[in-house]
Write a protein that holds these residues in place. Sequence first.
Motif, PDB file in Angstrom:
ATOM      1  N   THR A  73       0.813  -1.215   0.000  1.00 43.63           N
ATOM      2  CA  THR A  73       0.000   0.000   0.000  1.00 43.63           C
ATOM      3  C   THR A  73       0.850   1.271   0.000  1.00 43.63           C
ATOM      4  N   LYS A  74       1.941   1.274   0.759  1.00 43.84           N
ATOM      5  CA  LYS A  74       2.803   2.461   0.828  1.00 43.84           C
ATOM      6  C   LYS A  74       3.420   2.771  -0.532  1.00 43.84           C
ATOM      7  N   GLU A  99      -6.131  -7.062  -4.908  1.00 44.17           N
ATOM      8  CA  GLU A  99      -5.946  -6.602  -3.534  1.00 44.17           C
ATOM      9  C   GLU A  99      -4.484  -6.246  -3.300  1.00 44.17           C
ATOM     10  N   VAL A 100      -4.271  -5.318  -2.386  1.00 39.34           N
ATOM     11  CA  VAL A 100      -2.920  -4.850  -2.042  1.00 39.34           C
ATOM     12  C   VAL A 100      -2.697  -5.095  -0.557  1.00 39.34           C
ATOM     13  N   GLY A 106      -0.488  -6.394   7.940  1.00 40.64           N
ATOM     14  CA  GLY A 106      -0.716  -7.692   7.309  1.00 40.64           C
ATOM     15  C   GLY A 106      -2.068  -7.801   6.631  1.00 40.64           C
ATOM     16  N   LYS A 107      -2.879  -6.759   6.721  1.00 43.43           N
ATOM     17  CA  LYS A 107      -4.201  -6.772   6.106  1.00 43.43           C
ATOM     18  C   LYS A 107      -4.104  -6.496   4.609  1.00 43.43           C
TER      19      LYS A 107
END
Length: 323
Positions: A73-74, A99-100, A106-107
Amino acid sequence: MLSKSDYLKGLQCLRLLWTKKNEKLPEPSEEAQFRFKQGDEIVLEEEGKSLRVSTTKSAETGATEINITDLDTKLVDRFIRGAYIKGFSEIRVVFQNQEVKELKTGKTHPTVDIIQKTVNSLLIGMEIIEQRNNSCTIKDITGHTDNELENIQRRIFLLTQSMGETCLELVRSKDKNIRLRSNKENIFRFTNYCHRLLNIKGHTDYKNVSFYYIIIEKIKEIVDAYEAVANDITELKTQPSENTEKILELTNECLRTTYELFYKFSSKKCLELIKKRREAFDVVNKAKTDKTTKNIDFLMIGRLTDILFTTLYIAEARIGIEF
């Protein structure tokens, strides 16, 4: 006195008459020499209701494509922001994963949601105009006006000062639940936009673009430090010492003086900033040996010291602009 032939020349072309009388055209200004040289190809670009005349095309380079497959995500956020700050007017984001992963927790999150969050929270003037199964297209839908950069720079300074004042209110208040996250995101939207404008349009003060870029980057560091100070207070639920409160108050005064220095430069204002910083560091040194200084105080003092150093870096850049 004009002769009859000179009078007729003037009727045909005033510039011809002026040239004849003055023998040569005036020397171009320093700025004009910087922009144009003999043999340069002139580029005309339409910008709203005006024409831009330059020797090169503006830095806004049209469209680009970035692949965010397998990024976290980052990095998704930073890849998109990097293309935005560079000046692209259209960014096509492609991905194979729906999904990322967020490495910190960890999500996993839907890829499109992460892209939308970045656009909404950090990219002024950009919108997702097309969304497909494995791609999104982000486009600049606003354009840019000439005085935007100056207006937004001032807003960034004022919002950052407000953030410091909120931290001081938090220290003095019994309510330790004030959050500054939204303030930081708002300021970062503006800093990203300033960097983008500097890359696309440069600055009217063209010789000092690098200084303006540095100043914006240093303000971001101050914003990070203020947010960390607020988090220290709200998470540890401990009242800082009087020394720490005084250091925060003086730090805010230094930032205010830096703002005043930026817009009304003077050597007197520079000296005022140095004296304010010295006063703050005297309290820092006092706190180091004070028995009432707790762990939270050392945390906050470290962050506030970073801000004090950064105000000096901004002042140094502003001094550079002056020459």
